[in-house]
Design an enzyme around this catalytic site. Structure first.
Site, PDB file in Angstrom:
ATOM      1  N   ASN A  60      68.016  58.700  88.689  1.00 21.02           N
ATOM      2  CA  ASN A  60      66.897  59.239  89.460  1.00 21.02           C
ATOM      3  C   ASN A  60      66.878  60.749  89.210  1.00 21.02           C
ATOM      4  O   ASN A  60      67.784  61.463  89.654  1.00 21.02           O
ATOM      5  CB  ASN A  60      67.097  58.938  90.952  1.00 21.02           C
ATOM      6  CG  ASN A  60      65.934  59.446  91.794  1.00 21.02           C
ATOM      7  OD1 ASN A  60      65.178  60.324  91.364  1.00 21.02           O
ATOM      8  ND2 ASN A  60      65.791  58.905  92.978  1.00 21.02           N
ATOM      9  N   VAL A  61      65.859  61.227  88.507  1.00 22.56           N
ATOM     10  CA  VAL A  61      65.862  62.633  88.090  1.00 22.56           C
ATOM     11  C   VAL A  61      65.724  63.616  89.251  1.00 22.56           C
ATOM     12  O   VAL A  61      65.944  64.808  89.073  1.00 22.56           O
ATOM     13  CB  VAL A  61      64.765  62.941  87.040  1.00 22.56           C
ATOM     14  CG1 VAL A  61      65.023  62.225  85.733  1.00 22.56           C
ATOM     15  CG2 VAL A  61      63.373  62.670  87.579  1.00 22.56           C
ATOM     16  N   SER A 139      50.495  68.269  82.090  1.00 17.17           N
ATOM     17  CA  SER A 139      49.287  67.453  82.230  1.00 17.17           C
ATOM     18  C   SER A 139      48.093  68.405  82.123  1.00 17.17           C
ATOM     19  O   SER A 139      48.259  69.623  82.232  1.00 17.17           O
ATOM     20  CB  SER A 139      49.313  66.813  83.626  1.00 17.17           C
ATOM     21  OG  SER A 139      48.048  66.329  83.996  1.00 17.17           O
ATOM     22  N   TYR A 152      50.168  66.158  92.981  1.00 14.78           N
ATOM     23  CA  TYR A 152      50.418  66.000  91.536  1.00 14.78           C
ATOM     24  C   TYR A 152      50.098  67.289  90.787  1.00 14.78           C
ATOM     25  O   TYR A 152      50.873  67.777  89.958  1.00 14.78           O
ATOM     26  CB  TYR A 152      49.561  64.842  91.018  1.00 14.78           C
ATOM     27  CG  TYR A 152      49.774  64.522  89.550  1.00 14.78           C
ATOM     28  CD1 TYR A 152      50.916  63.847  89.125  1.00 14.78           C
ATOM     29  CD2 TYR A 152      48.838  64.894  88.586  1.00 14.78           C
ATOM     30  CE1 TYR A 152      51.108  63.545  87.782  1.00 14.78           C
ATOM     31  CE2 TYR A 152      49.025  64.597  87.253  1.00 14.78           C
ATOM     32  CZ  TYR A 152      50.169  63.916  86.851  1.00 14.78           C
ATOM     33  OH  TYR A 152      50.362  63.626  85.516  1.00 14.78           O
ATOM     34  N   ALA A 154      49.833  70.345  91.981  1.00 13.75           N
ATOM     35  CA  ALA A 154      50.774  71.424  92.320  1.00 13.75           C
ATOM     36  C   ALA A 154      52.076  71.252  91.537  1.00 13.75           C
ATOM     37  O   ALA A 154      52.639  72.213  91.011  1.00 13.75           O
ATOM     38  CB  ALA A 154      51.049  71.420  93.827  1.00 13.75           C
ATOM     39  N   SER A 155      52.544  70.009  91.450  1.00 10.08           N
ATOM     40  CA  SER A 155      53.809  69.775  90.739  1.00 10.08           C
ATOM     41  C   SER A 155      53.661  70.097  89.255  1.00 10.08           C
ATOM     42  O   SER A 155      54.549  70.677  88.642  1.00 10.08           O
ATOM     43  CB  SER A 155      54.272  68.321  90.920  1.00 10.08           C
ATOM     44  OG  SER A 155      53.460  67.413  90.187  1.00 10.08           O
ATOM     45  N   LYS A 156      52.506  69.764  88.671  1.00 11.35           N
ATOM     46  CA  LYS A 156      52.326  69.978  87.227  1.00 11.35           C
ATOM     47  C   LYS A 156      52.046  71.446  86.899  1.00 11.35           C
ATOM     48  O   LYS A 156      52.423  71.923  85.837  1.00 11.35           O
ATOM     49  CB  LYS A 156      51.206  69.069  86.700  1.00 11.35           C
ATOM     50  CG  LYS A 156      51.602  67.591  86.692  1.00 11.35           C
ATOM     51  CD  LYS A 156      52.761  67.328  85.722  1.00 11.35           C
ATOM     52  CE  LYS A 156      53.121  65.869  85.614  1.00 11.35           C
ATOM     53  NZ  LYS A 156      54.181  65.606  84.620  1.00 11.35           N
TER      54      LYS A 156
HETATM   55  P1  NAD Z   1      54.595  55.704  83.432  1.00 10.80           P
HETATM   56  O1  NAD Z   1      54.419  55.381  84.859  1.00 10.80           O
HETATM   57  O2  NAD Z   1      54.164  54.731  82.408  1.00 10.80           O
HETATM   58  O3  NAD Z   1      56.118  56.102  83.146  1.00 10.80           O
HETATM   59  C1  NAD Z   1      56.824  56.972  84.003  1.00 10.80           C
HETATM   60  C2  NAD Z   1      58.282  56.550  84.020  1.00 10.80           C
HETATM   61  O4  NAD Z   1      58.987  57.480  84.864  1.00 10.80           O
HETATM   62  C3  NAD Z   1      58.505  55.142  84.606  1.00 10.80           C
HETATM   63  O5  NAD Z   1      59.294  54.374  83.721  1.00 10.80           O
HETATM   64  C4  NAD Z   1      59.236  55.396  85.907  1.00 10.80           C
HETATM   65  O6  NAD Z   1      60.159  54.390  86.245  1.00 10.80           O
HETATM   66  C5  NAD Z   1      59.940  56.718  85.597  1.00 10.80           C
HETATM   67  N1  NAD Z   1      60.323  57.413  86.821  1.00 10.80           N
HETATM   68  C6  NAD Z   1      59.575  57.604  87.937  1.00 10.80           C
HETATM   69  N2  NAD Z   1      60.278  58.263  88.852  1.00 10.80           N
HETATM   70  C7  NAD Z   1      61.509  58.492  88.320  1.00 10.80           C
HETATM   71  C8  NAD Z   1      62.682  59.120  88.789  1.00 10.80           C
HETATM   72  N3  NAD Z   1      62.755  59.641  90.025  1.00 10.80           N
HETATM   73  N4  NAD Z   1      63.746  59.192  87.965  1.00 10.80           N
HETATM   74  C9  NAD Z   1      63.695  58.646  86.726  1.00 10.80           C
HETATM   75  N5  NAD Z   1      62.620  58.017  86.239  1.00 10.80           N
HETATM   76  C10 NAD Z   1      61.533  57.955  87.026  1.00 10.80           C
HETATM   77  O7  NAD Z   1      53.835  57.096  83.238  1.00 10.80           O
HETATM   78  P2  NAD Z   1      53.397  57.903  81.928  1.00 10.80           P
HETATM   79  O8  NAD Z   1      51.928  57.889  81.905  1.00 10.80           O
HETATM   80  O9  NAD Z   1      54.179  57.501  80.740  1.00 10.80           O
HETATM   81  O10 NAD Z   1      53.837  59.359  82.394  1.00 10.80           O
HETATM   82  C11 NAD Z   1      54.855  60.103  81.757  1.00 10.80           C
HETATM   83  C12 NAD Z   1      54.631  61.575  82.055  1.00 10.80           C
HETATM   84  O11 NAD Z   1      53.372  61.972  81.501  1.00 10.80           O
HETATM   85  C13 NAD Z   1      54.566  61.897  83.552  1.00 10.80           C
HETATM   86  O12 NAD Z   1      55.224  63.118  83.782  1.00 10.80           O
HETATM   87  C14 NAD Z   1      53.076  62.032  83.796  1.00 10.80           C
HETATM   88  O13 NAD Z   1      52.814  62.865  84.888  1.00 10.80           O
HETATM   89  C15 NAD Z   1      52.628  62.632  82.487  1.00 10.80           C
HETATM   90  N6  NAD Z   1      51.199  62.453  82.223  1.00 10.80           N
HETATM   91  C16 NAD Z   1      50.655  61.194  82.170  1.00 10.80           C
HETATM   92  C17 NAD Z   1      49.300  61.071  81.927  1.00 10.80           C
HETATM   93  C18 NAD Z   1      48.627  59.723  81.857  1.00 10.80           C
HETATM   94  O14 NAD Z   1      47.381  59.661  81.903  1.00 10.80           O
HETATM   95  N7  NAD Z   1      49.315  58.628  81.704  1.00 10.80           N
HETATM   96  C19 NAD Z   1      48.511  62.219  81.749  1.00 10.80           C
HETATM   97  C20 NAD Z   1      49.102  63.478  81.795  1.00 10.80           C
HETATM   98  C21 NAD Z   1      50.462  63.583  82.033  1.00 10.80           C
END
Ligand code: NAD
Length: 254
Positions: A60-61, A139, A152, A154-156
């Site tokens: 858990n990060v 993002s 979201y 704010a975090s990004k």
């Molecule tokens: P996803 O939900 O497919 O994958 C995210 C992964 O993070 C999951 O496997 C989940 O289990 C893991 N995770 C969640 N909380 C965790 C924790 N506390 N510790 C460890 N692992 C944890 O999402 P994604 O779309 O692949 O997103 C990946 C990154 O890209 C994220 O940071 C997201 O904000 C960013 N992002 C996604 C998009 C999009 O449209 N999909 C757009 C911009 C940015």
């Protein structure tokens, strides 16, 4: 460059962008340490990688002790650390006044604190070896507001501020820190966000219309940019925001 196996640490490696990135690095002969909350997600990643060099760790990060232990494991491998890619993320929607404190802290805890902890425990390793690459996943919500996404967004934005400070503080030590900022990417996260809409199909079409390239990204397209930024090909990048959104943040469109 030596032929010694190099290590890449990727969080969120059990799904979406993190999974695609883990597969891409593993197929390029890196030793990939993929961490995620989801054991089953990591197993799926391992299956996709097949015979590649992949270590799965349930982490858990947002928990400091777990991230600390992850990097103790990295050190125990006694191999050069090529790159660290904090990709774990969660997206929760909600206006500022609707969010509970738990939702706010949960989102910041994974997206921002998780990214910081990955930096906190990897920078000393990079400093010892006098180099390395940190590629955070921001993002389009890192560079502009996103209506209905207060926590979201704010975090990004925070991720970008952190990456810029890393670039300034550790760049002089040969450590490069950059951020990839995708628009919508076709992953389970995107699907679950659109599933909240009354008409998900119509909502998706309306968002795609705002992208000059007319479509959303594939996870592998993000993985390839991350791979590039971590590589020697991008040796002079430090503190950059790599917008990967089909032109959506380039200006008003349509
Ligand atoms: P996803 O939900 O497919 O994958 C995210 C992964 O993070 C999951 O496997 C989940 O289990 C893991 N995770 C969640 N909380 C965790 C924790 N506390 N510790 C460890 N692992 C944890 O999402 P994604 O779309 O692949 O997103 C990946 C990154 O890209 C994220 O940071 C997201 O904000 C960013 N992002 C996604 C998009 C999009 O449209 N999909 C757009 C911009 C940015």
């Amino acid at each position: 460059m030596s032929n010694e196996m190099r290590v890449v640490v990727i969080s969120g490696a059990g799904s979406g962008i993190g999974q695609a990135t883990a597969v891409h690095f593993a197929r390029s002969n890196f030793c990939v340490i993929g961490c995620d909350l989801s054991q089953s997600g990591l197993e799926e990643t391992a299956r996709k990688i097949g015979t590649g060099n992949f270590h799965a760790r349930v982490v858990n990060v947002s928990r400091e002790n777990e991230v600390g232990e992850l990097f103790e494991f990295v050190k125990s491998l006694k191999l050069p650390l090529h790159a660290v890619i904090p990709c774990a993320g969660v997206a929760r929607t909600g206006l500022a006044h609707d969010l509970s404190r738990e939702e706010w802290e949960f989102t910041l805890g994974v997206n921002l604190t998780g990214t910081w902890l990955m930096a906190k425990y990897s920078m000393p390793i990079f400093m010892t070896q006098k180099g390395g690459a940190f590629v955070a996943v921001g993002s389009d919500a890192s560079v502009r507001g996103a209506s209905g996404y207060a926590a979201y967004c704010a975090s990004k934005h925070g991720v970008l501020g952190l990456v810029r400070c890393l670039a300034l503080d550790y760049g002089p030590l040969g450590i490069r820190s950059n951020a990839v900022c995708p628009g919508f990417v076709q992953t389970p996260m995107m699907d679950s966000l659109f599933a909240e809409a009354i008409d998900p199909e119509a909502e998706m079409k309306s968002y795609a219309k705002e992208v000059p390239l007319g479509r959303f990204a594939l996870p592998v397209e993000v993985a390839k940019v991350i791979f590039h930024l971590a590589s020697d090909e991008a040796n002079y990048t430090n503190g950059i925001v790599y917008s990967l959104d089909g032109g959506a943040t380039a200006g008003h469109f349509g």
